[in-house]
Every structure is written in structure tokens, then in C-alpha cells.
Design an enzyme around this catalytic site. Structure first.
Site, PDB file in Angstrom:
ATOM      1  N   ARG A  42       0.873  -1.170   0.000  1.00 46.55           N
ATOM      2  CA  ARG A  42       0.000   0.000   0.000  1.00 46.55           C
ATOM      3  C   ARG A  42       0.907   1.214   0.000  1.00 46.55           C
ATOM      4  NH1 ARG A  42      -2.497   3.055   4.367  1.00 46.55           N
ATOM      5  NH2 ARG A  42      -4.693   3.367   3.943  1.00 46.55           N
ATOM      6  N   SER A 110     -12.843  -3.496  -1.030  1.00 46.43           N
ATOM      7  CA  SER A 110     -13.150  -2.986   0.312  1.00 46.43           C
ATOM      8  C   SER A 110     -14.647  -2.757   0.438  1.00 46.43           C
ATOM      9  CB  SER A 110     -12.487  -1.626   0.542  1.00 46.43           C
ATOM     10  OG  SER A 110     -11.116  -1.759   0.681  1.00 46.43           O
ATOM     11  N   LYS A 139      -6.118   5.219   8.829  1.00 53.50           N
ATOM     12  CA  LYS A 139      -6.826   5.748   7.662  1.00 53.50           C
ATOM     13  C   LYS A 139      -8.081   6.459   8.132  1.00 53.50           C
ATOM     14  CE  LYS A 139      -9.268   4.083   3.574  1.00 53.50           C
ATOM     15  NZ  LYS A 139      -9.382   3.052   2.565  1.00 53.50           N
TER      16      LYS A 139
END
Ligand code: TZP
Ligand code: MG
Length: 213
Positions: A42, A110, A139
Site C-alpha cells: 500500500r 473494500s 486511515k
């Protein structure tokens, strides 16, 4: 119809923004030596070129350890580095478009609601991410913590593997597996550990002992 993806109980995430001064390749070696066998790369702020360089390096090492590599956000980088798959959020490239490019490689989506989970399964996702499970500082998701009860509802609604994410740590991961997650994605609790390999090994042992119960 392809067979159900067999995900390892820990979905490790390598994020070069969370390295506590270590290099991504040092962290990667620690994750692998601790036993990580599914890893997502990521990299939200790297340029595409730097992301690809890191992805290629990550592919080499994961490949030599029998570790699956999933690239976050970017179908192009996943394909260019030879990753096993890509992970896409609700605002990334749509599943049907990604499927055309990815062929039978892995696509994870997701999700944050039961309906999104069903839609991803119906659209041919290989697995879903579901969260945030608990409060997370990694996040800004814009969603309240979902918690184990909502995870159980998602488990009842879809057959494909579920990777739970968000605020999961060594201390609450068993609850997440017990609520029906096939795998737990953990960022800060692992990358923030002084001994990353030992942390990974402990989490994998927890999964073995919770399966034996
Ligand atoms: N998606 C939902 S929460 C999250 C992502 C990428 C971050 C999870 O990180 P942490 O540190 O394990 O809470
Ligand atoms: Mg994304």
C-alpha cells in the site's frame, strides 16, 4: 466459476509511510521471516514510478518466500510487477473494469456494509475487505467502527473470504476470526512493533491455537 480463495489468517500490509525510520525492504524481510504469506503493498503517496520500483522489489522477495502479493489501488502496477492480485476500494477502478484487465488474478474489494459485500460477491470479487472493525488511526475511513456483530452479518450474507481490517491488534484479533473473518489485515500494530517478525509469528500462533479450540 473459480474455486474459493484460500487466504492465510493474517493479511499483512506493507506501507512505506509507516516504517518508524526503517526501510520498506527491511520491514518486508521481517514480515516474511515472521511467516507472513499474504501481503498487500500500500503506497498512497509514492509516484507511480517509485510505487512500481517498490512493487517489483516486493514481488521478488515475496515470490522467493511463497508469499502472495496483492497491490493496493493500482491495477496497472499490480500487472506490471507480476503481483497475484489487486485490492480496490469503493472509489477505485470498478470491479468489472478491473476484471477485464486482471483476468483470473485475485481482486479484493473494500466494503463497509452488508449490501456492498453482496454486490462485490455478485460482481465476481475473490474476497472482500470489511471494516473498519475498530477505531483506527491509520486511515480516515469516514465510517464508524463496524464491530464483530456487523462482521457476523456480513459472514452470513456472503460466501467469499472476508478480510477484516481497521484497528485490529494482537489483542483483539481472535475476536475477529471468531466473528467469521477468514483473515485479519493489520497495519499499525505490526509495523509499529519493535520486533516485527516476532509480532507476526505470535499472531499466526494465535490463529493456530484459536482454530484448535
Ligand atoms: N481500510 C480500512 S481501515 C484501514 C484501511 C486500509 C487501515 C487499517 O490499519 P490499522 O493500523 O490496522 O488500523
Ligand atoms: Mg483504494
Amino acid at each position: 466459476m473459480s474455486s474459493r480463495l484460500d487466504l492465510s489468517s493474517l493479511y499483512a500490509i506493507l506501507d512505506p509511510e509507516q516504517t518508524k525510520g526503517r526501510t520498506p525492504s527491511n520491514i518486508l524481510r521481517e514480515l516474511l521471516s515472521g511467516g507472513a504469506r499474504t501481503l498487500q503493498l500500500r503506497a498512497k503517496t509514492l509516484s507511480p514510478r517509485d510505487f512500481l520500483d517498490l512493487a517489483r522489489e516486493t514481488r521478488k522477495l515475496t515470490g522467493s518466500h511463497g508469499c502472495r502479493l496483492i497491490v493496493n489501488d493500482r491495477v496497472d502496477i499490480a500487472l506490471a510487477c507480476g503481483a497475484d492480485g489487486v485490492h480496490l476500494g469503493q472509489e477505485d477502478m470498478p470491479l468489472h473494469a478491473a476484471r477485464k484487465l486482471m483476468g483470473d488474478k485475485i481482486i479484493g474489494i473494500s466494503t463497509h456494509e452488508v449490501e456492498q459485500a453482496k454486490e462485490a460477491e455478485h460482481g465476481g470479487a475473490d474476497y472482500i475487505g470489511f471494516g473498519p472493525m475498530f477505531g483506527t488511526t491509520t486511515k480516515k475511513t469516514g465510517y464508524a467502527a463496524r464491530g464483530p456483530d456487523m462482521l457476523r452479518q456480513v459472514r452470513g450474507a456472503v460466501k467469499i473470504p472476508i478480510v477484516a481490517i481497521g484497528g485490529i491488534t494482537e489483542n483483539n484479533v481472535i475476536e475477529v476470526w471468531q466473528a467469521g473473518a477468514d483473515s485479519a489485515a493489520i497495519i499499525s500494530d505490526i509495523l509499529g512493533a519493535d520486533d516485527i517478525a516476532a509480532k507476526v509469528t505470535r499472531i499466526l500462533r494465535l490463529s493456530q491455537s484459536s482454530q484448535q479450540q
